[in-house]
Motif scaffolding. Structure first.
Motif, mmCIF file in Angstrom:
data_model
loop_
_atom_site.group_PDB
_atom_site.id
_atom_site.type_symbol
_atom_site.label_atom_id
_atom_site.label_comp_id
_atom_site.label_asym_id
_atom_site.label_seq_id
_atom_site.Cartn_x
_atom_site.Cartn_y
_atom_site.Cartn_z
ATOM 1 N N GLN A 1 1.008 4.583 -44.894
ATOM 2 C CA GLN A 1 1.512 3.253 -45.257
ATOM 3 C C GLN A 1 2.574 2.804 -44.276
ATOM 4 N N ASP A 2 3.219 3.819 -43.688
ATOM 5 C CA ASP A 2 4.400 3.532 -42.912
ATOM 6 C C ASP A 2 4.149 3.770 -41.425
ATOM 7 N N ARG A 3 3.716 2.740 -40.725
ATOM 8 C CA ARG A 3 3.466 2.931 -39.298
ATOM 9 C C ARG A 3 4.729 2.594 -38.537
ATOM 10 N N ARG A 4 4.913 3.325 -37.420
ATOM 11 C CA ARG A 4 6.091 3.022 -36.599
ATOM 12 C C ARG A 4 6.042 1.574 -36.155
ATOM 13 N N ALA A 5 7.198 0.935 -36.122
ATOM 14 C CA ALA A 5 7.241 -0.453 -35.666
ATOM 15 C C ALA A 5 6.804 -0.542 -34.211
ATOM 16 N N ASP B 1 3.129 13.637 -40.246
ATOM 17 C CA ASP B 1 3.725 12.608 -39.386
ATOM 18 C C ASP B 1 5.200 12.943 -39.120
ATOM 19 N N PHE B 2 5.868 13.354 -40.176
ATOM 20 C CA PHE B 2 7.282 13.722 -40.064
ATOM 21 C C PHE B 2 7.452 14.922 -39.115
ATOM 22 N N LEU C 1 7.170 13.835 -35.547
ATOM 23 C CA LEU C 1 8.397 13.138 -35.124
ATOM 24 C C LEU C 1 9.536 14.117 -34.889
ATOM 25 N N LEU D 1 9.046 2.173 -44.373
ATOM 26 C CA LEU D 1 9.650 1.587 -43.160
ATOM 27 C C LEU D 1 10.717 0.546 -43.512
ATOM 28 N N TYR E 1 8.580 6.489 -53.488
ATOM 29 C CA TYR E 1 7.712 6.831 -52.353
ATOM 30 C C TYR E 1 8.568 7.322 -51.180
ATOM 31 N N SER F 1 8.370 8.226 -47.181
ATOM 32 C CA SER F 1 7.563 8.208 -45.950
ATOM 33 C C SER F 1 8.149 9.180 -44.929
ATOM 34 N N SER F 2 7.448 9.334 -43.826
ATOM 35 C CA SER F 2 7.930 10.231 -42.770
ATOM 36 C C SER F 2 9.267 9.741 -42.210
ATOM 37 N N LEU G 1 11.914 10.819 -44.602
ATOM 38 C CA LEU G 1 12.183 12.252 -44.400
ATOM 39 C C LEU G 1 13.062 12.453 -43.171
ATOM 40 N N ARG G 2 12.766 11.679 -42.150
ATOM 41 C CA ARG G 2 13.499 11.798 -40.894
ATOM 42 C C ARG G 2 14.969 11.377 -41.075
#
Lengths: 536, 112
Positions: free
Chosen positions: A365-369, A458-459, A462, B23, B53, B55-56, B59-60
């Protein structure tokens, strides 16, 4: 032999011929390794040498598609600009005339000898050696191709005696247009004008076709080949399509110009192509071969003269794709190979760049900008581009190893090679994971588990990137701690999946596969970090 | 995404996070979160019971704060995460960040 046997001989001959063409094209394409490409690069520094190389390639491969494939790989790898390499593709058309010329002369003894030699190579397992495998297979292709032609000649021989065939040819003789369209149709099916020309020339030799009809069949085959290419490139994009458009223009224009010249010669009685080929040879089959060669030469000359505007048009119609842009390594270049340490520093940068790209794989759901958001069908192309760069790094390292004697540097290279293998495995694994779990493929019930897996991996990507960039030992130590043992967590997740009865069997299977893939991804990332830690 | 400070004194920072740490969520609170955790340099107990929720990037952010606090000899503990978020933390190998107890009276003193 009765008629059925002759027809079967003709059929088998065509079969052998097609197998030969395929074997030559596919095995020569696979010979396009870095050494082979480097050799090409040396030769394409001027348009004259590039054109000569194109003729040679066309003559050897007998396939402009195979040449286009080799040249595309060189251009896509960023080793040479399109403008410099394209003459190789253009002039390969002329090279394909070699087959037609050879088919017009008696080659039986040569073919039988070649087959015997290749048979001995296979007996002594020479074809299994990595070095000669593709050469042996391509030579087998050449031998089968000519053996097929010999079969065709034998199969066609009795046909001219048949009344039905004579009537058909008599009918065809009344309409050049019919023969032209027949040639075009056959080339469309066979995807090769040379193939149709060889068959037409063979029939001329056996007295089944007159010279005028042969010429029309050859010109029709030229146009048919252009049409066939049009269909072939329908689903391609970028460079492949650009080169395809140029080839289509070449084939179509040369065929239509030849028809025009033929009409002028017949209508106005001006000595043109027919006069020229009669002057070149008295042998009817060789005359057909010369006509084919002249048609290719005309096309090559027209495209060479108009190359600038044609290329601009092709580029505008089919711009360079994202995949092609991504396929170009940023830090690897030939000159760097002269200094091993510098080359390895560049490899490290390129590998880090590839590692950064791993975060683009997962459609969480969370793509890098900063990451380009990609559709599923695009992800296939991007994966192919990433794999291509990884393969390029691998080849770069292989060449570097061949040149290096220093033990310490060799150890460093081995480390980088191991990293490269891990990178390739990570790319494949993440691609598969995305296929299994990307949005739209998982339902609501699987969403929570899928999220955990996608965001977790994904984490870790990164975090590894951060640790490698900071070059802080503590960051690496923390990453290694985080990835130490995931088996207990995964076991718990699998147990939960087993207890749940809400999901379909298909989703169950997908999640089990994803959990295994996740474990593998964690292990690969950990190994990568360990390799980066093990050398200074 | 919301960040609420329950307690911030010389001994501890106790805060709660509510919403989605995706994000947009991370962009919303990252600066404030790092300000109250990494910059303050006190032990942190972060209540995740309101986080739906993770997200990565979330977590970061948590790992970044943990890392900065560790360098200052302090720690960060995550408290009462919902099951999916707990699972994600396990999968990411961040078990170390989870508080041993879901009881605030037990979790807070253990930070020191």
């Amino acid at each position: 032999m009765n008629l059925a046997e002759f027809l079967l001989l003709l059929f088998a001959g065509l079969g052998l011929f097609f197998i030969g063409v395929k074997l030559i094209g596919s095995h020569l394409s696979q010979m396009a390794g870095r050494g082979f490409r480097k050799w090409i690069l040396r030769l394409v520094d001027t348009s004259w040498s590039a054109s000569l190389l194109g003729i040679l390639f066309g003559a050897i491969t007998q396939s402009t598609n195979a040449v286009t494939f080799i040249v595309s790989s060189i251009i896509t790898a960023g080793l040479v600009p399109v403008r410099v390499a394209t003459p190789v593709v253009i002039w390969a058309n002329l090279g394909t005339s070699a087959l037609v010329l050879l088919a017009a002369v008696h080659l039986r003894l040569f073919v039988l000898t070649l087959l015997g030699v290749i048979g001995l190579c296979y007996f002594f397992n020479i074809e299994k050696s990595g070095r000669y495998r593709h050469v042996a297979a391509a030579l087998l292709g050449v031998a089968l191709l000519f053996l097929g032609l010999d079969f065709i000649k034998q199969g066609v021989a009795p046909l001219r005696e048949l009344q039905g065939v004579r009537d058909l040819l008599g009918l065809a003789a009344q309409s050049y247009g019919l023969v032209f369209m027949l040639g075009a149709g056959l080339a469309l099916v066979a995807q090769s004008s040379a193939t149709v020309t060889v068959v037409a020339v063979t029939m001329t030799k056996m007295g089944l076709l007159s010279m005028d009809l042969t010429l029309m069949a050859i010109y029709g085959a030229g146009l048919g080949s252009a049409l066939s290419l049009w269909f072939m490139i329908a689903n391609s994009a970028g460079l492949a399509r650009q080169l395809g458009y140029i080839q289509i223009f070449l084939k179509a224009v040369s065929a239509l110009l030849m028809v025009l010249l033929f009409s002028l010669e017949c209508g106005l009685d001006v000595p043109l192509i027919k006069a020229m080929i009669t002057h070149l040879s008295a042998n009817p089959s060789l005359q057909g071969a010369w006509a084919y060669l002249l048609m290719q030469l005309l096309g090559c000359l027209v495209v060479t003269v108009w190359f600038g505007p044609l290329y601009r048009l092709a580029l505008r119609t089919s711009p360079t794709t994202l995949e092609e842009t991504l396929s170009k390594p940023q830090y690897l270049y030939e000159e760097a190979l002269d200094d091993a340490e510098t080359a390895l520093d560049l490899v490290e940068k390129e590998q880090l760049r590839q590692l950064e790209r791993l975060q683009h794989y997962l459609s969480g759901q969370d793509r890098r900008a900063s990451a380009s958001v990609t559709e599923n069908d695009e992800s296939v192309g991007i994966h192919a581009a990433n794999k291509s760069v990884t393969a390029e790094i691998g080849e770069f390292l292989t060449v570097l190893m061949d040149r290096t004697q220093d033990r310490e540097t060799l150890n460093r290279m081995l480390n980088f090679q191991a990293r490269n293998r891990l990178l390739a495995d990570l790319q494949d694994g993440l691609f598969s994971l995305n296929e299994l779990l990307c949005p739209g493929r998982a339902d609501d019930k699987t969403e929570a588990v899928a999220h955990g897996i996608v965001e977790g991996v994904d984490f870790l990507v990164l975090t590894l990137l951060d640790a490698l960039k900071s070059q802080d030992e503590q960051d690496r130590a923390l990453f290694l701690k985080m990835t130490a043992d995931q088996s207990e967590v995964m076991e718990r997740i699998r147990r939960k999946l087993l207890l749940s009865s809400e999901r379909s069997a298909k989703m169950h299977e997908a999640l089990f596969r994803a959990s295994s893939l996740y474990e593998r991804m964690v292990w690969l990332l950990r190994q990568y970090c360990l390799l980066c830690t093990s050398i200074p | 995404m919301q960040l609420e400070i329950i307690r911030a004194d010389d001994t501890v920072t106790h805060l709660t996070l509510t919403g989605r740490l995706d994000l947009a969520g991370v962009q919303n609170i990252e600066i404030a979160f790092l300000g109250h955790t990494a910059a303050r340099g006190k032990p942190v107990l972060a209540d995740l019971s309101g986080v739906e929720y993770m997200s990565s990037l979330g977590l970061r952010m948590l790992l970044g704060a943990f890392h900065a606090l560790k360098r200052k000899g302090q720690t960060l503990r995550l408290f009462r995460p919902q099951t999916p978020v707990r699972e994600t933390l396990h999968l990411a190998g961040l078990d170390e960040l989870l508080a041993k107890s879901d009881d605030v009276n037990t979790a807070l003193p253990s930070l020191g």
